[in-house]
Design an enzyme around this catalytic site. Sequence first.
Site, PDB file in Angstrom:
ATOM      1  N   HIS A 195      -5.451  10.868 -26.147  1.00 18.68           N
ATOM      2  CA  HIS A 195      -5.497   9.494 -25.620  1.00 18.68           C
ATOM      3  C   HIS A 195      -6.320   8.588 -26.536  1.00 18.68           C
ATOM      4  O   HIS A 195      -5.981   7.411 -26.720  1.00 18.68           O
ATOM      5  CB  HIS A 195      -6.093   9.488 -24.219  1.00 18.68           C
TER       6      HIS A 195
ATOM      7  N   GLU B  76       4.361  17.998 -24.965  1.00 21.16           N
ATOM      8  CA  GLU B  76       3.911  18.393 -23.619  1.00 21.16           C
ATOM      9  C   GLU B  76       4.507  19.753 -23.228  1.00 21.16           C
ATOM     10  O   GLU B  76       3.959  20.462 -22.398  1.00 21.16           O
ATOM     11  CB  GLU B  76       4.289  17.320 -22.597  1.00 21.16           C
TER      12      GLU B  76
ATOM     13  N   GLU C 111      -6.506  16.282  -8.839  1.00 24.20           N
ATOM     14  CA  GLU C 111      -7.187  16.661 -10.089  1.00 24.20           C
ATOM     15  C   GLU C 111      -8.699  16.832  -9.885  1.00 24.20           C
ATOM     16  O   GLU C 111      -9.519  16.322 -10.638  1.00 24.20           O
ATOM     17  CB  GLU C 111      -6.920  15.602 -11.165  1.00 24.20           C
TER      18      GLU C 111
ATOM     19  N   ARG D  12      -6.113  21.183 -11.897  1.00 22.52           N
ATOM     20  CA  ARG D  12      -5.091  20.308 -12.472  1.00 22.52           C
ATOM     21  C   ARG D  12      -5.528  19.734 -13.821  1.00 22.52           C
ATOM     22  O   ARG D  12      -4.713  19.383 -14.675  1.00 22.52           O
ATOM     23  CB  ARG D  12      -4.757  19.157 -11.515  1.00 22.52           C
TER      24      ARG D  12
ATOM     25  N   LYS E 136       3.656  22.700 -14.362  1.00 22.98           N
ATOM     26  CA  LYS E 136       2.972  21.534 -13.777  1.00 22.98           C
ATOM     27  C   LYS E 136       2.953  21.641 -12.259  1.00 22.98           C
ATOM     28  O   LYS E 136       1.926  21.357 -11.614  1.00 22.98           O
ATOM     29  CB  LYS E 136       3.668  20.253 -14.216  1.00 22.98           C
TER      30      LYS E 136
ATOM     31  N   LYS F  57       0.994  11.258 -10.793  1.00 21.86           N
ATOM     32  CA  LYS F  57       0.077  10.385 -11.523  1.00 21.86           C
ATOM     33  C   LYS F  57       0.830   9.108 -11.883  1.00 21.86           C
ATOM     34  O   LYS F  57       1.813   9.148 -12.615  1.00 21.86           O
ATOM     35  CB  LYS F  57      -0.439  11.064 -12.787  1.00 21.86           C
TER      36      LYS F  57
ATOM     37  N   HIS G  24      -5.481  16.193 -24.371  1.00 17.29           N
ATOM     38  CA  HIS G  24      -5.422  14.771 -24.061  1.00 17.29           C
ATOM     39  C   HIS G  24      -6.718  14.012 -24.332  1.00 17.29           C
ATOM     40  O   HIS G  24      -6.677  12.786 -24.470  1.00 17.29           O
ATOM     41  CB  HIS G  24      -5.019  14.573 -22.601  1.00 17.29           C
TER      42      HIS G  24
ATOM     43  N   ARG H  47       0.809  -1.216   0.000  1.00 16.18           N
ATOM     44  CA  ARG H  47       0.000   0.000   0.000  1.00 16.18           C
ATOM     45  C   ARG H  47       0.852   1.281   0.000  1.00 16.18           C
ATOM     46  O   ARG H  47       0.375   2.350   0.386  1.00 16.18           O
ATOM     47  CB  ARG H  47      -0.969   0.028   1.179  1.00 16.18           C
TER      48      ARG H  47
ATOM     49  N   HIS I 255       2.952   9.335 -27.432  1.00 14.01           N
ATOM     50  CA  HIS I 255       2.038  10.165 -26.644  1.00 14.01           C
ATOM     51  C   HIS I 255       2.113  11.639 -27.041  1.00 14.01           C
ATOM     52  O   HIS I 255       1.099  12.299 -27.265  1.00 14.01           O
ATOM     53  CB  HIS I 255       2.382   9.999 -25.163  1.00 14.01           C
TER      54      HIS I 255
ATOM     55  N   ASN J  49      -4.359  18.581 -18.774  1.00 13.17           N
ATOM     56  CA  ASN J  49      -4.862  17.561 -19.689  1.00 13.17           C
ATOM     57  C   ASN J  49      -5.217  18.157 -21.042  1.00 13.17           C
ATOM     58  O   ASN J  49      -5.808  17.484 -21.887  1.00 13.17           O
ATOM     59  CB  ASN J  49      -6.095  16.918 -19.062  1.00 13.17           C
TER      60      ASN J  49
END
Length: 541
Positions: A433, A358, A418, A422, A408, A316, A429, A294, A445, A426
């Site tokens: 994506h 990016e 997010e 935040r 960022k 992320k 994206h 965890r 990407h 994206n």
Amino acid sequence: MSAGKAGPRAVIIGMPGAGKTRVGRMAAGILDMPFKDADQEVERVAGRSIAEIMETDGEPAFRRVEQEVVCRLLKGFNGGLFALGGGSPMTTEVYEGLMAYRGRGGVIIYLDADPDEAAARAAHGSKRPLLARDAIGRWKRLYEERRPIYESLATISLPSYGSSPKAMAGRLAEALNERLVHITGSDPYDVRIGPGVSSRLRTLLGEQVLRVALIHTRPVQRHADHARALLRQGGYRVSDITIPDAEAGKTVQVADGVWNRLAEDGFTRSDAVVGLGGGAATDLAGFVAASWMRGIPYVNCPTSLLAMVDASAGGKTGVNTPQGKNLVGAFYTPRGVLADLKTLRTLPREIFVEGLGEVVKCGFIMDQSILDLLWAHRDELRGFTGRESDEWIEEVPGELVERSVTVKAGYVSLDLRESGPREFLNYGHTLGHAIEQVEHFSWRHGQAVAVGMVFAAELSSILGYAERDLVVEHRELVEALGLRTSWSGGSWERVLDLMHRDKKARGDKLRFIILDGRGHPTHLDDPPEDAVREAFERIRK
Ligand SMILES: NC(=O)c1ccc[n+]([C@@H]2O[C@H](COP(=O)([O-])OP(=O)(O)OC[C@H]3O[C@@H](n4cnc5c(N)ncnc54)[C@H](O)[C@@H]3O)[C@@H](O)[C@H]2O)c1
Ligand SMILES: O=C(O)C(=O)C[C@@H](O)[C@H](O)[C@H](O)COP(=O)(O)O
């Protein structure tokens, strides 16, 4: 140093024999800075050698003179390199003076020498009174006593195992040129950017960690070898784990294989993960760290431009599933990020270029200076070879990395999970994506996001949020950098279905990030489908 605050550019601490004076003097030469050695200053002020002071008046008298000299120069020796005597930080007033200097933004460099090497050097023909009789044994007892103090003070630890003074001087000079972006929030950490920052691994992992899982891919083997050597020099037991490259390595099956390896190697909650490679590798490594027992500590060592500017920071983590990109993962903060610019030299040009996607994003959503820098250097960036000068690597990619990570960091510090702002990261994206998914990850990407941004700009223009010239600027800059502005694959129906599966979607409503003018991202919820379709048609070849 904080503006207007006096003090050295950096202070060097460490054990006798670590090379503080020799390395410091050489580094000052490289940096064209003045250099002072505290012991030499003490002898100058006292008018006699330290040995004579110790012999006639004892160590307390020496420490009093030393304390006065050091505390005065910590405030007055502006802009130089200042090497302290090994025992100096053990004096309360000097320790407090160093902490105050550090609080003013001062840099304290701990030359972390190999004990055997340094002890032998210190003992050899030693004129050091504190090492008289049983020099090696005395040195090692002092080392155990002083090391925790050094480590509590250091802002930079430079392991010098087996390195020549000249090599150490170069690394010290590099360390003083590194860039740092601090990410605040519940688990604050730093992103360090510069040539050679990998040497900070031990500083980040610390003493409590015993085992380290070094997760990397084969194309970055040479960088993994360097990191593994540094980790082993730091005393860690390294489990070297090679995962499949690129998106093939970002799957739950690969994660399962790594979990099994961690179990076999006895990883506990006090052990750690180092993710080294492109963004896919750091995403997988972060996911493994977030999920093993965890959560165990992890450090990212990004080696692609995209991983440096984006993937390695922000917490992320995750994997792809057959249904879509990054559909399984966790928000999990790294202990730190080391973006070693030297690793870019082996990066293939097309991978360097996709990373610019990016960077462009960060420019359009927040930082105009990024767009200006990209445009000014568009030809060099598009033609990246990896053989550019150190200066160019540090001044252009280095600047782009720092500025993009700063963009960022602003959003992540504000909204780690997010819930709102935040999502501006994206930008591009939602379609990006979908393209990656339809193309079975054969598209990189950054290239998919580039098309996604042109699409978002067209959508913004269609709905009257942005002027047409912003769309033109998107297309011209993206194209000038060697990024894609159009896509002919897939079908509208398939793409629409995938966009509805995007993590920003809510219920059956599409959600996009668009620009309400340059530098002004905004949420676009449930736009008219005909506008979305029109924007989609505009990016078709
Ligand atoms: N977590 C986040 O916030 C975040 C942000 C952006 C992107 N991402 C993810 O990152 C991935 C894209 O990252 P990427 O562009 O780095 O792709 P990648 O990880 O697939 O790496 C690209 C290729 O370059 C190779 N490579 C990387 N560094 C190299 C080096 N120094 N020398 C030689 N080869 C090198 C890799 O092995 C790979 O073959 C995507 O999965 C994307 O979803 C995550
Ligand atoms: O850090 C973020 O937040 C981002 O959105 C950064 C993106 O550039 C990155 O590609 C991220 O992995 C996409 O996140 P996702 O939540 O859409 O999977």
